[in-house]
Design an enzyme around this catalytic site. Structure first.
Site, PDB file in Angstrom:
ATOM      1  N   ASP A 186      46.615  46.075  76.716  1.00 25.10           N
ATOM      2  CA  ASP A 186      46.554  47.438  76.225  1.00 25.10           C
ATOM      3  C   ASP A 186      47.670  47.955  76.742  1.00 25.10           C
ATOM      4  O   ASP A 186      48.235  48.007  77.789  1.00 25.10           O
ATOM      5  CB  ASP A 186      45.146  48.122  76.777  1.00 25.10           C
ATOM      6  CG  ASP A 186      45.238  49.405  76.322  1.00 25.10           C
ATOM      7  OD1 ASP A 186      44.956  49.712  75.094  1.00 25.10           O
ATOM      8  OD2 ASP A 186      45.263  50.126  77.097  1.00 25.10           O
ATOM      9  N   GLU A 193      49.765  45.082  72.569  1.00 24.72           N
ATOM     10  CA  GLU A 193      49.518  46.180  71.990  1.00 24.72           C
ATOM     11  C   GLU A 193      50.774  47.170  71.909  1.00 24.72           C
ATOM     12  O   GLU A 193      50.788  47.987  72.911  1.00 24.72           O
ATOM     13  CB  GLU A 193      48.382  46.895  72.163  1.00 24.72           C
ATOM     14  CG  GLU A 193      47.993  48.303  71.303  1.00 24.72           C
ATOM     15  CD  GLU A 193      47.422  49.433  71.903  1.00 24.72           C
ATOM     16  OE1 GLU A 193      46.877  50.354  71.540  1.00 24.72           O
ATOM     17  OE2 GLU A 193      47.743  49.543  73.292  1.00 24.72           O
TER      18      GLU A 193
END
Length: 661
Positions: A316, A371
């Site tokens: 993330d 990401e």
């Protein structure tokens, strides 16, 4: 090339330094075997912490009546502290399983601070307590894994999941619930990978798992560590791999039950001063250049792979890690000057390379996904070439494109060329995970594609007993088409957020002060697809058959598609991939008889997927017994072509079933 060499050189220097000083990354990444609290073979207890800013470190808890200073740690070099507690003479357990502990830090300014060890494996919040408690997790019977890890899938079809919201009831769902009730659905839908969000412990439920307080603890709000192991093991028994949504881009600001101010200073695991805080996220930023931070984070990677048998990670917030500006206020145009220069955080990039190196060295079949919204070049290239070492990146422009089209354009004004460009705009040999929507689009303040398409009518007109209104008809047809063209054209992997496959109504919102702590929007109503009188089943059926067809033909692992047509007036897109012919008619009202479509192969074609079929809530305008014959008639740059009836708002896949010898 020179930049790649520089990146690889820095990575090699750190890796070599780990080899010289720590005996290699294998030993270095086992920090959790010595740091924290550990039972020794002799019945004693060994404890270790890194607290460079502390004046003194002590262990306290139920075991000593919460006397803060009776068990002091001994100071070692480099800010480390250790404590050995010899076994009791009567051989009784020093710190029983389930008892509470705290590390006591005396700061240089004289403060006495009660802290949870950064290496704590289990923390819980009891009743109405504000903060989490550290619980010593040492059960008599640990979960024993029964199933081996599945082989790395050829094509990746990811079901993005959140355990807590996986029930239709207004409560936090459990690991057990997910294992028994959701895993079989995922398997039936044809997904071969689960991406689990919000597993690393986070004190604030409404952070969706992105404000981590205890990095080594599996969230206790869903159950015990052993129950999470059972979830992963059961998924493996179904041939499904499990990825962890790992958050190493920042940490919660909590100090009583988080990493912040652990040793009484604003540094320790983080940069001190402004560099150590993310202004938008109001969270702390790791000092990736720090030796002990590298040990902590790399050990964390290994912990989830070894202890819980995760098969890899979705990292993330990679954009925030890669740049000193954290991507804030930046519109990335693709100009290479944006990706190289002083704005790049070389330490964070080196950490990501080390994390990928460790993951793939330990388990060569493991998968890592970045990401990154910036499009950093070489992020998915091999580390040996100076790349980041990720297997995939998320194709983050695709969901934005669909939302933009639904919000700003009439159907007849959709630009076919622009859709194709967005779906195919990726670098050669850089694998992308395509998705029409993820959890981001479902959050409060935004809407799912189904809700953008059908909105309030979902409350009244999703029953098969009500008329097929224009809004519901359009919504159901476009929902299927958007998903299939994203799946077929958009990448080398596909992702769906739980519930969105069947057009889950409304949005996601976690219990918080602003909604009176309501669970109404923090749940997934899977029962809607089981109700034969509701139209959700049509979307669910289509998603299942689309995935199963991909499993048969493997278009995600095939080379990029050849797009033969993107006709603006007719609203037709046609392409070939994995030997299949995909045809889309996005026109809201026009159907075409004897429409010529180019193809590479001569021979007989049959329909293998038709969004207009009855089981998908379509209008059944196509006869599936029809044979389509491709002839050597050049069309749109293809050597052959065939004639086909293409109704309005329909997606078709044709297979060459009888190619000539």
């Amino acid at each position: 090339k020179n930049l790649a060499k520089v990146k690889y050189k820095k990575f090699s220097q750190i890796l070599n330094s780990i080899g010289e000083n720590e005996g290699g990354i294998d030993k270095f990444s086992r920090g959790y075997e010595s740091f924290g609290v550990h039972k020794c073979a002799d019945g004693g207890l060994y404890c270790k912490e890194w607290a460079p800013g502390a004046e003194g470190v002590f262990l306290t808890g139920d075991f000593n009546g919460w006397n803060p200073f009776s068990y002091p740690y001994k100071k070692l070099d480099y800010g480390k502290w250790e404590l050995y507690m010899p076994p009791k003479q009567n051989k009784s357990i020093l710190v029983p399983h389930g008892s509470k502990l705290k590390v006591v830090i005396t700061s240089k300014s004289g403060e006495i601070l009660y802290r949870i060890s950064p290496w704590a494996k289990y923390v819980v919040r009891e009743a109405d307590n504000v903060n989490y408690d550290w619980i010593h997790w040492d059960p008599e019977h640990l979960y024993k894994f029964k199933h081996s890890r599945p082989k790395k899938p050829r094509s990746l079809r990811i079901y993005e999941s959140h355990v807590g919201i996986s029930s239709h009831e207004g409560k936090v769902a459990s690991y057990k619930h997910f294992t028994c009730n959701v895993l079989p659905r995922i398997k039936d839908l044809g997904y071969n990978c689960i991406q689990l969000m919000a597993i690393m412990e986070h004190a604030y439920y409404a952070s969706f798992g992105y404000q981590i307080t205890s990095f080594f603890a599996a969230s206790s709000r869903y159950g015990t560590p052993e129950e999470l192991k059972e979830l992963v093991d059961t998924a493996h028994s179904m041939g499904i791999i499990v990825l962890l949504d790992v958050v190493h881009s920042h940490a919660s600001k909590n100090s009583a039950d988080g990493l912040n101010m652990f040793d009484g200073t604003d540094s320790c695991y983080f940069h001190s001063g402004p560099r150590g805080t993310h202004d938008l996220w109001d969270s702390r930023l790791f000092a990736y250049s720090s030796w002990e931070v590298l040990r902590f984070l790399l050990s964390n990677i290994r912990w989830w792979l070894e202890e819980y048998r995760f098969d890899g990670f979705r990292f993330d917030g990679v954009t925030s890690m890669l740049y000193h500006h954290h991507g804030m206020g930046q519109g990335f145009s693709g100009d290479y000057s944006e990706y190289f220069g002083l704005q790049v955080d070389e330490d964070a990039l080196t950490y990501l390379m080390l994390a990928n190196h460790l993951t793939h060295t330990l388990y060569p079949d493991s998968i890592t996904i970045a990401e990154d919204v910036s499009g950093m070049p070489a992020l998915c290239s091999p580390i040996s070439q100076g790349g980041g070492g990720f297997d995939y990146r998320l194709a983050m422009a695709i969901p934005d494109k669909w939302i933009q089209l639904l919000k700003e354009f009439k159907d007849e004004d959709w630009n076919m060329g622009n859709i194709v460009h967005t779906l195919t705009n990726r670098r050669y040999l850089e694998k992308c995970i395509a998705y029409a929507e993820s959890h981001d689009q479902a959050l409060v303040g935004d809407k799912t594609l189904a809700f953008w398409l059908m909105d309030a009518e979902m409350y009244t007109n999703m029953s098969v007993l009500t008329p097929f209104t224009p809004v519901i008809d359009r919504g159901i047809q476009l929902h299927k088409m958007i998903r299939l063209i994203t799946h077929g054209l958009g990448g080398e992997g596909y992702l769906n957020f739980m519930g969105n496959e069947f057009g889950h109504p409304e949005w996601l919102d976690f219990p918080r002060k602003g909604n009176n702590e309501s669970y109404h929007y923090a749940r997934r109503q899977f029962h809607l697809t089981d109700d034969d009188l509701l139209r959700y089943k049509f979307l669910n059926n289509f998603d299942r058959d689309m995935n199963r067809l991909e499993e048969r033909f493997g278009w995600l692992s095939a080379p990029q598609a050849y797009v033969s047509e993107k006709h603006e007036g007719n609203k037709i897109i046609a392409f070939e991939r994995a030997g299949l012919l995909f045809i889309f008619n996005f026109h809201p009202s026009k159907s075409y008889t004897d429409y010529r479509v180019g193809t590479a192969l001569p021979g007989k074609f049959k329909i293998v997927l038709d969004s207009d079929a009855a089981e998908y809530g379509g209008h059944q305008r196509l006869d599936h017994s029809t044979d389509f014959f491709s002839e050597a008639f050049e069309h749109n740059g293809r050597p052959c072509s065939l004639l086909v009836y293409i109704p309005s708002r329909v997606a078709l896949i044709l297979q060459n079933v009888d190619p000539p010898n």
